[in-house]
Each structure stands twice: as structure tokens, then as C-alpha cells.
Motif scaffolding. Structure first.
Motif, PDB file in Angstrom:
ATOM      1  N   GLY A  49       0.815  -1.218   0.000  1.00 24.25           N
ATOM      2  CA  GLY A  49       0.000   0.000   0.000  1.00 24.25           C
ATOM      3  C   GLY A  49       0.841   1.256   0.000  1.00 24.25           C
ATOM      4  N   ASN A  50       1.889   1.284   0.815  1.00 27.75           N
ATOM      5  CA  ASN A  50       2.750   2.466   0.874  1.00 27.75           C
ATOM      6  C   ASN A  50       3.520   2.660  -0.428  1.00 27.75           C
ATOM      7  N   SER A  51       3.934   1.563  -1.067  1.00 29.67           N
ATOM      8  CA  SER A  51       4.628   1.675  -2.354  1.00 29.67           C
ATOM      9  C   SER A  51       3.704   2.218  -3.436  1.00 29.67           C
ATOM     10  N   LEU A  52       2.489   1.704  -3.466  1.00 29.20           N
ATOM     11  CA  LEU A  52       1.521   2.170  -4.462  1.00 29.20           C
ATOM     12  C   LEU A  52       1.131   3.629  -4.237  1.00 29.20           C
ATOM     13  N   THR A  53       1.017   4.012  -2.981  1.00 28.44           N
ATOM     14  CA  THR A  53       0.606   5.387  -2.670  1.00 28.44           C
ATOM     15  C   THR A  53       1.581   6.397  -3.245  1.00 28.44           C
ATOM     16  N   ASP A  54       2.864   6.185  -3.029  1.00 27.90           N
ATOM     17  CA  ASP A  54       3.860   7.149  -3.498  1.00 27.90           C
ATOM     18  C   ASP A  54       4.166   6.979  -4.983  1.00 27.90           C
ATOM     19  N   SER A  55       4.101   5.749  -5.480  1.00 26.96           N
ATOM     20  CA  SER A  55       4.339   5.438  -6.904  1.00 26.96           C
ATOM     21  C   SER A  55       5.694   5.932  -7.400  1.00 26.96           C
TER      22      SER A  55
ATOM     23  N   ASN B   4      -1.000  11.168  -4.330  1.00 25.01           N
ATOM     24  CA  ASN B   4      -0.663  10.263  -3.233  1.00 25.01           C
ATOM     25  C   ASN B   4      -1.846  10.080  -2.285  1.00 25.01           C
ATOM     26  N   LEU B   5      -2.486  11.177  -1.921  1.00 28.35           N
ATOM     27  CA  LEU B   5      -3.621  11.099  -0.995  1.00 28.35           C
ATOM     28  C   LEU B   5      -4.778  10.324  -1.613  1.00 28.35           C
ATOM     29  N   ALA B   6      -5.067  10.591  -2.892  1.00 23.39           N
ATOM     30  CA  ALA B   6      -6.164   9.891  -3.561  1.00 23.39           C
ATOM     31  C   ALA B   6      -5.899   8.386  -3.630  1.00 23.39           C
ATOM     32  N   LEU B   7      -4.679   8.014  -3.957  1.00 16.65           N
ATOM     33  CA  LEU B   7      -4.330   6.597  -4.036  1.00 16.65           C
ATOM     34  C   LEU B   7      -4.414   5.929  -2.665  1.00 16.65           C
ATOM     35  N   SER B   8      -3.986   6.627  -1.624  1.00 19.80           N
ATOM     36  CA  SER B   8      -4.021   6.044  -0.276  1.00 19.80           C
ATOM     37  C   SER B   8      -5.452   5.779   0.176  1.00 19.80           C
ATOM     38  N   LEU B   9      -6.366   6.686  -0.135  1.00 17.40           N
ATOM     39  CA  LEU B   9      -7.767   6.486   0.239  1.00 17.40           C
ATOM     40  C   LEU B   9      -8.373   5.309  -0.524  1.00 17.40           C
ATOM     41  N   PHE B  10      -8.031   5.209  -1.796  1.00 18.22           N
ATOM     42  CA  PHE B  10      -8.525   4.090  -2.599  1.00 18.22           C
ATOM     43  C   PHE B  10      -8.004   2.757  -2.060  1.00 18.22           C
ATOM     44  N   LEU B  11      -6.720   2.718  -1.722  1.00 16.15           N
ATOM     45  CA  LEU B  11      -6.118   1.476  -1.226  1.00 16.15           C
ATOM     46  C   LEU B  11      -6.692   1.096   0.139  1.00 16.15           C
ATOM     47  N   TYR B  12      -6.961   2.079   0.973  1.00 16.30           N
ATOM     48  CA  TYR B  12      -7.575   1.767   2.264  1.00 16.30           C
ATOM     49  C   TYR B  12      -8.933   1.095   2.066  1.00 16.30           C
ATOM     50  N   LEU B  13      -9.712   1.601   1.123  1.00 22.17           N
ATOM     51  CA  LEU B  13     -11.017   1.009   0.833  1.00 22.17           C
ATOM     52  C   LEU B  13     -10.856  -0.429   0.346  1.00 22.17           C
TER      53      LEU B  13
ATOM     54  N   ILE C 127      -5.123   2.115   8.113  1.00 20.45           N
ATOM     55  CA  ILE C 127      -5.263   3.574   8.231  1.00 20.45           C
ATOM     56  C   ILE C 127      -3.894   4.243   8.119  1.00 20.45           C
ATOM     57  N   THR C 128      -2.838   3.544   8.515  1.00 24.44           N
ATOM     58  CA  THR C 128      -1.498   4.128   8.443  1.00 24.44           C
ATOM     59  C   THR C 128      -1.100   4.482   7.008  1.00 24.44           C
ATOM     60  N   ILE C 129      -1.666   3.796   6.020  1.00 23.97           N
ATOM     61  CA  ILE C 129      -1.361   4.112   4.618  1.00 23.97           C
ATOM     62  C   ILE C 129      -1.836   5.521   4.290  1.00 23.97           C
ATOM     63  N   VAL C 130      -3.031   5.866   4.747  1.00 25.37           N
ATOM     64  CA  VAL C 130      -3.577   7.209   4.517  1.00 25.37           C
ATOM     65  C   VAL C 130      -2.777   8.243   5.300  1.00 25.37           C
ATOM     66  N   ILE C 131      -2.493   7.939   6.548  1.00 26.97           N
ATOM     67  CA  ILE C 131      -1.757   8.894   7.389  1.00 26.97           C
ATOM     68  C   ILE C 131      -0.379   9.178   6.809  1.00 26.97           C
ATOM     69  N   ASN C 132       0.315   8.139   6.369  1.00 26.85           N
ATOM     70  CA  ASN C 132       1.666   8.328   5.828  1.00 26.85           C
ATOM     71  C   ASN C 132       1.673   9.194   4.574  1.00 26.85           C
TER      72      ASN C 132
ATOM     73  N   GLY D  17       2.526   7.882  12.843  1.00 31.36           N
ATOM     74  CA  GLY D  17       2.155   8.584  11.622  1.00 31.36           C
ATOM     75  C   GLY D  17       1.502   9.924  11.895  1.00 31.36           C
ATOM     76  N   LEU D  18       0.591   9.962  12.859  1.00 31.56           N
ATOM     77  CA  LEU D  18      -0.082  11.221  13.202  1.00 31.56           C
ATOM     78  C   LEU D  18       0.901  12.240  13.759  1.00 31.56           C
ATOM     79  N   SER D  19       1.822  11.785  14.585  1.00 29.29           N
ATOM     80  CA  SER D  19       2.814  12.690  15.174  1.00 29.29           C
ATOM     81  C   SER D  19       3.696  13.305  14.093  1.00 29.29           C
TER      82      SER D  19
END
Length: 488
Positions: A54-60, A84-93, A120-125, A180-182
Motif C-alpha cells: 500500500g505504501n509503495s503504491l501510494t507514493d508510486s 498520493n492522498l487519492a491513491l491512499s484512500l482508494f487502497l484503504y477502501l 489507516i497508516t497508509i492514509v496517514i503516511n 504517523g499522526l505525530s
């Protein structure tokens, strides 16, 4: 400030960040290992493959493109942040919906909720990747250190408190969420940067074209790397996953600390070096010094593995020792593979980087298929064999750009690692063929074994005046990185 001064300043701050981060994380993991059962660690290990992908796909791979760019502007950063944000939300779903199926695959009902929360960490990151990338491009590693250490302390304390309160695997999950939040909050206040939340097609096309090949190779690599806990969990048990992941964590501590320090600074620095001759000189010195340090550390860890695990983690983790010792062998090859492959990224040849990654990982998959039902030791032996194959492949491709052929690299590797192998053989022989180390308590055995190994190693280097040790001394005296090696 000159590029060389920036590089040395960056290495200094990054080393503080990496060493401090890993020291905090290492300490936290030791405490957690004494509070949480191996089976609980095993549950988290089973789902790490999904967060890694998920993290790899998010950043691409697009953050790497930003770092390599000559002058990225606000449109570049906003475009990459938005995608990145759009991909992370899609992957979380996707992971949320797939969680029951994954849980059924492992026959572990608890995994459904774990996956849905941990993902959720995928979206936060995705919220702080670009802020961190901006600082890396500017070679501003001081701010990154100031963000990473407080965030890790807060997350570590959260995990320890929750583990003490018997939250089990959930302590590990919420520790990552707090981290991630911190980082998101701290990076925002440091950079004061807010994206425009806009996509510029020409910018997306530029960065995606460079990054998607890195993303594919990263995804392949992460899947294959994290497939080991998946296979172990499927064919063996959660406890065995826990032992394996603990061995990996212990092995990765020195490797990631040191290699990430250099890679984080030297990738943007190497990207700014225009002449191939200067690039080879800088690269050659980097690899030799990295190999000298990591070979010493890995051999030392192999020798001291049993008392180290017993002293730090307790006897319940001793089944992980043979896994750890074998994995340390792969760690010796890590800098050779890492820095050779980075040459392709520096040169913008992500097509070759992807091709190389596919070849290396296909050979590893073949090894996995041949050994996965036999046992964990054969699985790790397949990793060692693959590391050797990867060295040959990486050197072949890197030589195309910096004229550093196999024969020359092998010569440098042997000259650098030979003293360590001699010292290792001497101490190993004393341990297994004499009664000197019998009946020693763990901490004493740890100190005596480690001290003897280092004494013999340093004596060999200084007696023969090895060129790798001379280069290390020069580095400590702040010799500029770009000067050629002087061999004896």
C-alpha cells in the motif's frame, strides 16, 4: 555551502536521526518483546505485506522523481501530494473490503479488524511524504531529525503502556498510528506548507513516467520480501512468524540505520554530480566504507547471537537465533546491491532498474517455491543464494554507467571483507573447539566474544595497513568524498 559540505552536514544530521530513531525503536521493541507473546507479533507480521504494498503504491516512486528534479516548484509538490492522498484512500477502501478474505486465508479471524485499523497508516503516511521529500531535496536533514525522534518517543511510549495493559497486538497497531499522526503534525509546523490540492497533468505525466517503474520494482520487492511471513503463517504457525520477524528486525537495525543514513543523503547528492568519473569515485568510496562497517557488524552479530537474544529479549525468543544468524549473511551483501542499483536511479534509467528488479525477484520466487514447504531454514538459504545472484546482476547494470566492472568490484569486496572473515574464523574456532566460553553468563559472553573479535579485526587492519581502514580514517578526518581512492 558547497555540495560536499552539504553532504557531510547531511550525513551528520541523518546519522543522528537514523541512529537515534533506530535506538529508540530498538529499545521499544525489546521492551515490547518481553511484554507481548511471539504469537501476537506473528499476527502483525502476517499483514505487513499489505501495508508495504500500500505504501509503495501510494507514493508510486514520484517522491524520488521530485528529489531528482532540478527545480521542482509548488505545482510539482501539490500534484504529487494530491495523487498520493487519492491513491491512499482508494487502497484503504480495497484493504477494508478484502480484510475478511485475508483473514480466511490465514484462518485467523482476528486479522479482519487488525487489517482494517492498521491500514489507516497508509492514509496517514501519505499526508507527510511530500513535506519530508521537500526537506530531503533541500538537504535539510536537521528538521527531519527533529521530527522523527519526538514522534518515535511518543509512539514508543504509547505502545509500551498499551502492552503493559495487556492490549497485545493492538499495542503494536496503535503505536504505528500514533507515529504517523505525530510525524504529520510535526512536519506541518516545521514546513508550514499546505498543498493546493490540484492536479497538473503535465507535472503528473513527468513524475509518473519516472516514478511508476520505481513503484513497480518497489512493489515487487516488498511483496517478495514480505511474502516470507505470509508463507510461514500459512504453512507453519503464528509463533514461527513472530520468531522470523523478530530475527529480521534485529538484523535490520544496524543495516537500516547505516545504509539509510548514507542513501538518504547521497541519492540527492549523487543526482547533482554530472561527471561519470566523479560519480564513480564517490560511489566507490561509499560502497567500500559501507561494506567495511556492515561486514564487521554482521559478523559480530552472528558470533554473539545467542547471548544477545537471551540478554535482550529473554529465553522465549531463542528459537529465532538460527534465523537471525543466517539473515545476517544477507546483510553483508546489502550495501553492494543497494548502491549499485542506485546508480540506475541517479542516471534516470528506471527502465533498467525495473528490469533488474524483476530478474532478481523472479529468481527469489523460484527459490521460495522450491523451499517453502521444507522449512524456514531452507527459505532463508534461498534468500542468501538470491543475494549473491543479485550482486552479479546489480554490478552488471551499474558498470554500464560508471565503468566499475565485476572484477574490480569483487577485488574491492574481498580486500574489504577479508580481515573480518579472518577474525570471525579465529573467534568461531575458539568458541566451538575450546572450553573458554563455557558456563559464562550471557552478558559476559557477549562482551568477551565481541571484544575479542573487534580486537583481532582492528589488529589485522593496522598490521597490514589495509586501504579500507585508511579510507575510514580519512573519512573521520573529513576528507572530501569526491577524491579518488589511494590504494596500497
Amino acid at each position: 555551502m558547497s555540495l560536499q559540505k552539504k553532504a557531510f552536514s547531511g550525513i551528520s544530521w541523518t546519522f543522528i536521526e537514523q541512529f537515534g530513531s533506530k535506538a529508540i525503536n530498538f529499545t521499544v521493541q525489546i521492551v515490547l518483546a518481553r511484554l507481548i507473546a511471539p504469537e501476537e507479533f506473528g499476527l502483525l507480521g502476517m499483514i505487513l505485506i499489505f501495508s508495504a504494498v500500500g505504501n509503495s503504491l501510494t507514493d508510486s516512486g514520484m517522491s524520488q522523481s521530485l528529489i531528482r528534479s532540478e527545480k521542482p516548484d509548488e505545482d510539482d509538490f501539490s500534484t504529487v501530494f494530491t495523487i498520493n492522498l487519492a491513491l491512499s484512500l482508494f487502497l484503504y477502501l480495497v484493504f477494508y473490503i478484502a480484510a475478511p478474505l485475508i483473514s480466511s486465508f490465514y484462518d485467523q479471524p482476528r486479522l479482519t479488524d487488525l487489517i482494517r485499523v492498521y491500514s489507516i497508516t497508509i492514509v496517514i503516511n501519505s499526508l507527510f511524504i511530500i513535506q519530508k521529500t521537500r526537506l530531503t531535496y533541500e538537504l535539510n536533514f536537521k528538521y527531519q531529525m527533529k521530527a522523527q525522534l519526538p514522534a518515535l518517543l511518543l509512539a514508543g511510549l504509547t505502545g509500551i503502556v498499551m502492552a503493559y495493559m495487556d492490549f497485545g497486538v493492538w499495542a503494536l497497531v496503535y503505536m504505528e498510528i500514533v507515529l504517523g499522526l505525530s510525524l504529520t503534525i510535526i512536519y506541518f509546523f516545521q514546513t508550514r506548507w499546505l498543498p493546493k490540492m490540484k492536479l497538473y497533468r503535465h507535472k503528473l505525466k513527468e513524475h509518473f513516467y519516472f516514478g511508476y517503474k520505481l513503484a513497480i520494482s518497489g512493489i515487487i520487492g516488498r511483496i517478495v520480501k514480505n511474502i516470507f511471513p505470509l508463507i510461514i503463517g500459512r504453512y507453519f504457525s503464528a509463533a514461527m512468524v513472530g520468531y522470523y520477524t523478530r530475527a529480521v528486525t534485529m538484523k535490520d537495525f544496524p543495516i537500516v540505520t547505516f545504509s539509510n543514513t548514507l542513501d538518504k543523503v547521497l541519492y540527492p547528492v549523487f543526482s547533482k554530480i554530472k561527471k561519470d568519473e566523479n560519480l564513480k569515485q564517490a560511489y566507490q568510496k561509499t560502497q567500500v566504507l559501507a561494506l567495511l562497517i556492515l561486514t564487521t557488524i554482521m559478523l559480530l552479530l552472528i558470533l554473539t547471537a545467542h547471548p544477545l537474544f537471551a540478554f535482550l529479549l529473554g529465553d522465549k525468543w531463542l528459537p529465532a537465533v538460527p534465523y537471525f544468524q543466517l539473515l545476517c549473511i544477507t546483510g553483508i551483501f546489502y550495501p553492494i546491491n543497494k548502491y549499485n542499483s542506485n546508480i540506475l536511479k541517479v542516471k534516470g534509467r528506471t527502465d533498467l532498474y525495473l528490469k533488474m528488479a524483476v530478474i532478481v525477484n523472479v529468481t527469489l520466487v523460484i527459490g521460495i517455491l522450491l523451499t517453502m514447504k521444507i522449512g524456514i531454514i531452507p527459505l532463508i538459504l534461498a534468500q542468501i543464494a538470491n543475494s549473491i545472484i543479485a550482486v552479479l546482476i546489480n554490478i552488471y547494470y551499474a558498470n554500464k554507467f560508471i565503468d566499475y566492472p565485476l572484477q574490480e568490484q569483487v577485488g574491492d569486496i574481498l580486500k574489504t571483507s577479508f580481515p573480518g572473515l579472518i577474525a570471525f574464523s579465529a573467534v568461531f574456532s575458539l568458541m566451538y573447539f575450546t572450553p573458554i566460553f563455557e558456563n559464562l553468563i550471557d552478558v559476559v559472553e557477549l562482551i568477551v566474544t565481541g571484544g575479542l573479535f573487534l580486537f583481532i579485526l582492528v589488529a589485522i587492519h593496522f598490521f597490514f595497513k589495509t586501504w579500507s581502514m585508511q579510507e575510514m580514517i580519512k573519512l573521520l578526518k573529513a576528507t572530501p568524498l569526491g577524491k579518488p581512492l589511494k590504494r596500497k
